[in-house]
Design a protein around this motif. Structure first.
Motif, PDB file in Angstrom:
ATOM      1  N   ALA A 216      60.536 -16.896  21.310  1.00 13.55           N
ATOM      2  CA  ALA A 216      60.085 -17.220  22.672  1.00 13.55           C
ATOM      3  C   ALA A 216      59.126 -18.395  22.724  1.00 13.55           C
ATOM      4  N   HIS A 217      58.305 -18.555  21.692  1.00 16.29           N
ATOM      5  CA  HIS A 217      57.270 -19.583  21.723  1.00 16.29           C
ATOM      6  C   HIS A 217      57.193 -20.285  20.375  1.00 16.29           C
ATOM      7  N   SER A 218      56.944 -21.589  20.412  1.00 12.46           N
ATOM      8  CA  SER A 218      56.781 -22.355  19.178  1.00 12.46           C
ATOM      9  C   SER A 218      55.526 -23.209  19.267  1.00 12.46           C
ATOM     10  N   PHE A 219      54.838 -23.317  18.133  1.00  7.51           N
ATOM     11  CA  PHE A 219      53.602 -24.086  18.042  1.00  7.51           C
ATOM     12  C   PHE A 219      53.622 -24.900  16.755  1.00  7.51           C
ATOM     13  N   VAL A 220      53.086 -26.112  16.814  1.00  8.20           N
ATOM     14  CA  VAL A 220      53.007 -26.984  15.642  1.00  8.20           C
ATOM     15  C   VAL A 220      51.546 -27.301  15.389  1.00  8.20           C
ATOM     16  N   ILE A 221      51.148 -27.270  14.119  1.00  8.67           N
ATOM     17  CA  ILE A 221      49.777 -27.602  13.746  1.00  8.67           C
ATOM     18  C   ILE A 221      49.815 -28.653  12.651  1.00  8.67           C
ATOM     19  N   GLY A 222      49.142 -29.777  12.858  1.00  6.02           N
ATOM     20  CA  GLY A 222      49.039 -30.836  11.865  1.00  6.02           C
ATOM     21  C   GLY A 222      47.711 -31.542  12.014  1.00  6.02           C
ATOM     22  N   HIS A 223      47.298 -32.255  10.987  1.00  6.51           N
ATOM     23  CA  HIS A 223      45.961 -32.847  11.036  1.00  6.51           C
ATOM     24  C   HIS A 223      45.870 -34.035  11.990  1.00  6.51           C
ATOM     25  N   LYS A 224      46.737 -35.015  11.836  1.00 11.31           N
ATOM     26  CA  LYS A 224      46.618 -36.231  12.645  1.00 11.31           C
ATOM     27  C   LYS A 224      47.370 -36.081  13.959  1.00 11.31           C
ATOM     28  N   PRO A 225      46.776 -36.510  15.055  1.00 10.87           N
ATOM     29  CA  PRO A 225      47.444 -36.373  16.357  1.00 10.87           C
ATOM     30  C   PRO A 225      48.534 -37.405  16.560  1.00 10.87           C
ATOM     31  N   ALA A 226      49.494 -37.040  17.373  1.00 10.41           N
ATOM     32  CA  ALA A 226      50.512 -37.999  17.795  1.00 10.41           C
ATOM     33  C   ALA A 226      49.961 -38.934  18.861  1.00 10.41           C
ATOM     34  N   TYR A 227      49.071 -38.392  19.681  1.00 11.86           N
ATOM     35  CA  TYR A 227      48.430 -39.158  20.758  1.00 11.86           C
ATOM     36  C   TYR A 227      46.915 -39.066  20.556  1.00 11.86           C
ATOM     37  N   PRO A 228      46.321 -40.042  19.902  1.00 10.91           N
ATOM     38  CA  PRO A 228      44.897 -39.954  19.583  1.00 10.91           C
ATOM     39  C   PRO A 228      44.010 -40.028  20.817  1.00 10.91           C
ATOM     40  N   TYR A 229      42.760 -39.702  20.605  1.00  7.74           N
ATOM     41  CA  TYR A 229      41.770 -39.783  21.675  1.00  7.74           C
ATOM     42  C   TYR A 229      41.784 -41.208  22.243  1.00  7.74           C
ATOM     43  N   PRO A 230      41.745 -41.367  23.563  1.00  9.11           N
ATOM     44  CA  PRO A 230      41.962 -42.679  24.180  1.00  9.11           C
ATOM     45  C   PRO A 230      41.061 -43.814  23.713  1.00  9.11           C
ATOM     46  N   VAL A 232      40.154 -44.355  20.687  1.00  9.76           N
ATOM     47  CA  VAL A 232      40.598 -44.783  19.352  1.00  9.76           C
ATOM     48  C   VAL A 232      42.124 -44.825  19.344  1.00  9.76           C
ATOM     49  N   PRO A 233      42.735 -45.705  20.157  1.00 13.94           N
ATOM     50  CA  PRO A 233      44.179 -45.660  20.393  1.00 13.94           C
ATOM     51  C   PRO A 233      45.046 -45.948  19.175  1.00 13.94           C
ATOM     52  N   LEU A 234      44.561 -46.745  18.221  1.00 14.07           N
ATOM     53  CA  LEU A 234      45.354 -47.030  17.028  1.00 14.07           C
ATOM     54  C   LEU A 234      44.906 -46.093  15.921  1.00 14.07           C
ATOM     55  N   ASP A 235      45.449 -44.894  15.937  1.00 14.16           N
ATOM     56  CA  ASP A 235      45.041 -43.863  14.999  1.00 14.16           C
ATOM     57  C   ASP A 235      46.144 -42.818  14.933  1.00 14.16           C
ATOM     58  N   GLY A 236      45.983 -41.883  14.020  1.00 14.16           N
ATOM     59  CA  GLY A 236      46.963 -40.806  13.910  1.00 14.16           C
ATOM     60  C   GLY A 236      48.349 -41.330  13.606  1.00 14.16           C
ATOM     61  N   LEU A 237      49.322 -40.854  14.365  1.00 19.56           N
ATOM     62  CA  LEU A 237      50.720 -41.243  14.141  1.00 19.56           C
ATOM     63  C   LEU A 237      51.117 -42.496  14.912  1.00 19.56           C
ATOM     64  N   THR A 238      50.164 -43.145  15.600  1.00 20.23           N
ATOM     65  CA  THR A 238      50.510 -44.309  16.427  1.00 20.23           C
ATOM     66  C   THR A 238      50.744 -45.576  15.618  1.00 20.23           C
ATOM     67  N   ALA A 243      58.583 -43.917  15.132  1.00 18.11           N
ATOM     68  CA  ALA A 243      58.643 -42.629  14.437  1.00 18.11           C
ATOM     69  C   ALA A 243      57.879 -41.567  15.214  1.00 18.11           C
ATOM     70  N   ARG A 244      56.727 -41.947  15.780  1.00 15.90           N
ATOM     71  CA  ARG A 244      55.946 -40.990  16.562  1.00 15.90           C
ATOM     72  C   ARG A 244      56.738 -40.480  17.752  1.00 15.90           C
ATOM     73  N   ASP A 245      57.397 -41.396  18.460  1.00 12.11           N
ATOM     74  CA  ASP A 245      58.146 -41.002  19.652  1.00 12.11           C
ATOM     75  C   ASP A 245      59.328 -40.102  19.299  1.00 12.11           C
ATOM     76  N   ALA A 246      59.972 -40.367  18.163  1.00 13.05           N
ATOM     77  CA  ALA A 246      61.090 -39.514  17.733  1.00 13.05           C
ATOM     78  C   ALA A 246      60.593 -38.108  17.420  1.00 13.05           C
ATOM     79  N   TYR A 247      59.443 -38.031  16.787  1.00 11.46           N
ATOM     80  CA  TYR A 247      58.833 -36.735  16.487  1.00 11.46           C
ATOM     81  C   TYR A 247      58.497 -35.985  17.764  1.00 11.46           C
ATOM     82  N   TRP A 248      57.864 -36.677  18.711  1.00 10.35           N
ATOM     83  CA  TRP A 248      57.473 -35.989  19.944  1.00 10.35           C
ATOM     84  C   TRP A 248      58.694 -35.573  20.761  1.00 10.35           C
ATOM     85  N   ALA A 249      59.735 -36.374  20.712  1.00  8.02           N
ATOM     86  CA  ALA A 249      60.976 -36.009  21.405  1.00  8.02           C
ATOM     87  C   ALA A 249      61.547 -34.716  20.832  1.00  8.02           C
ATOM     88  N   ALA A 250      61.406 -34.518  19.518  1.00 12.73           N
ATOM     89  CA  ALA A 250      61.897 -33.280  18.896  1.00 12.73           C
ATOM     90  C   ALA A 250      61.097 -32.077  19.382  1.00 12.73           C
TER      91      ALA A 250
END
Length: 354
Positions: A216-230, A232-238, A243-250
């Motif tokens: 019924a429910h799915s959750f993902v936990i990882g260290h680096k964010p796909a969308y970092p704090y505004p 610090v925009p160039l960080d995490g998976l950005t 590749a980031r967008d393909a991951y988020w689409a999944a």
């Protein structure tokens, strides 16, 4: 700091609910909790603050969090520690081993370790990257060896090679498990040979299979964010937006309720596409807060604490961010509950509504 559903004055309490079984029909309370889990990330201190502290953890804040979660009623079933437990950032695996073992001692001597709540630890960049901030295989091996008791059923993840062209065996770093009807995926966001990337092909396949099985429910936990704090925009998976967008689409395609991350030292939530997957940054575990926290950004907060998610019988999924103010003297200074009480700072519903 502006927060939605702010309840800064509320006491640290997690209301108990249970299934009703005192009627002939054994009616199930739709508001009763099926499961709950906490996420914490980023507790390591800066290098200059490690003198006399072999664990390199913010011990004051870590002990506060462990004690407060242990005292919740009901307690979360699981606690995910989403990386940057220790300072690391070293090619010296003897030093990394020592830091991780000292961190384990802090947990294993805590009130939380004596409860039925289960700790699930994930590596951050500070655990698997060396002094030039590149993931290395000896770092991964050290993490897997020392933190083995806190890798929950790890082993079903992707091996080296495969569709994601992984350099090392990631099967106990990125892996999944189903617990009380919900599916969890832990993600290594800095695999050797491909820092700030995730194995999207494996993640998509795993989530698709879980959804097809009726989870019924799915959750993902990882260290680096796909969308970092505004701020610090160039960080995490950005660093690789394709590749980031393909991951988020999944995640969106498989109706994942939320990805929980850390890395940015702040609490922050965002829903990149309305009605789809949320991202919750819970990087406020005790590391020095981001220097550029913007008080005008909604749904964020400059406080220390932890985030709890509860799934109910009725299918609701609620997230609460618990926080406490930071001592003015120092981010590692004494922090008593009397002086710095923990309260609910943010509360919202993340149940999937496409």
């Amino acid at each position: 700091m502006r927060l939605l559903h702010l309840a800064a004055a509320s006491a640290l309490v997690f209301a108990s609910a249970a299934c009703s079984d005192n009627t002939p029909s054994q009616t199930v309370d739709p508001n009763a909790a099926v499961l709950s889990f906490a996420v914490i990330g980023c507790n390591r201190v800066d290098a200059k603050d490690t003198l006399g502290n072999a664990s390199t953890a913010n011990i004051e804040q870590l002990n506060r969090t462990f004690t407060e979660i242990a005292n919740m009623n009901p307690r979360p079933d699981l606690v995910f520690f989403a990386g940057d437990l220790v300072l690391g950032y070293t090619a010296d695996t003897v030093l990394l081993d020592k830091q991780l073992r000292e961190w384990r001692k802090l947990y294993e001597q805590s009130a939380l370790a004596a409860t039925t709540t289960e700790l699930v630890a994930l590596p951050g960049n500070h655990e698997v990257q060396n002094n030039v901030k590149i993931a290395y295989d000896a770092g991964e091996r050290t993490w897997l060896r020392v933190m083995a008791p806190y890798i929950k059923r790890g082993g079903n993840g992707p091996k080296a090679g495969g569709a994601d062209k992984l350099t090392t065996d990631q099967s106990a770093l990125t892996y999944s498990f189903t617990f009380k009807g919900s599916h969890f995926v832990t993600v290594d966001t800095d695999p050797v040979g491909n820092d700030w990337h995730v194995p999207t092909n494996w993640i998509n396949s795993d989530l698709s299979a879980a959804r097809a099985s009726g989870v019924a429910h799915s959750f993902v936990i990882g260290h680096k964010p796909a969308y970092p704090y505004p701020t610090v925009p160039l960080d995490g998976l950005t660093f690789d937006l394709t590749a980031r967008d393909a991951y988020w689409a999944a995640l969106n395609a498989n109706h994942v309720e939320a990805m929980y991350s850390a890395h940015n030292h702040v609490y922050y939530r965002v829903q990149p596409a309305v009605g789809k997957t949320w991202q919750v940054i819970a990087g406020n575990g005790g590391s020095k807060l981001e220097a550029k926290i913007d008080s005008s950004i909604p749904s964020s907060g400059s406080y220390y604490g932890f985030t709890v998610t509860t799934v109910t019988n009725g299918g609701a999924v609620f997230v609460k961010s618990y926080g406490r103010d930071i001592p003015a003297a120092s981010y590692t200074a004494a922090s008593t509950a009397a002086q710095f009480p923990t309260s609910v700072r943010d509360s919202f519903d993340i149940a999937w509504r496409p």
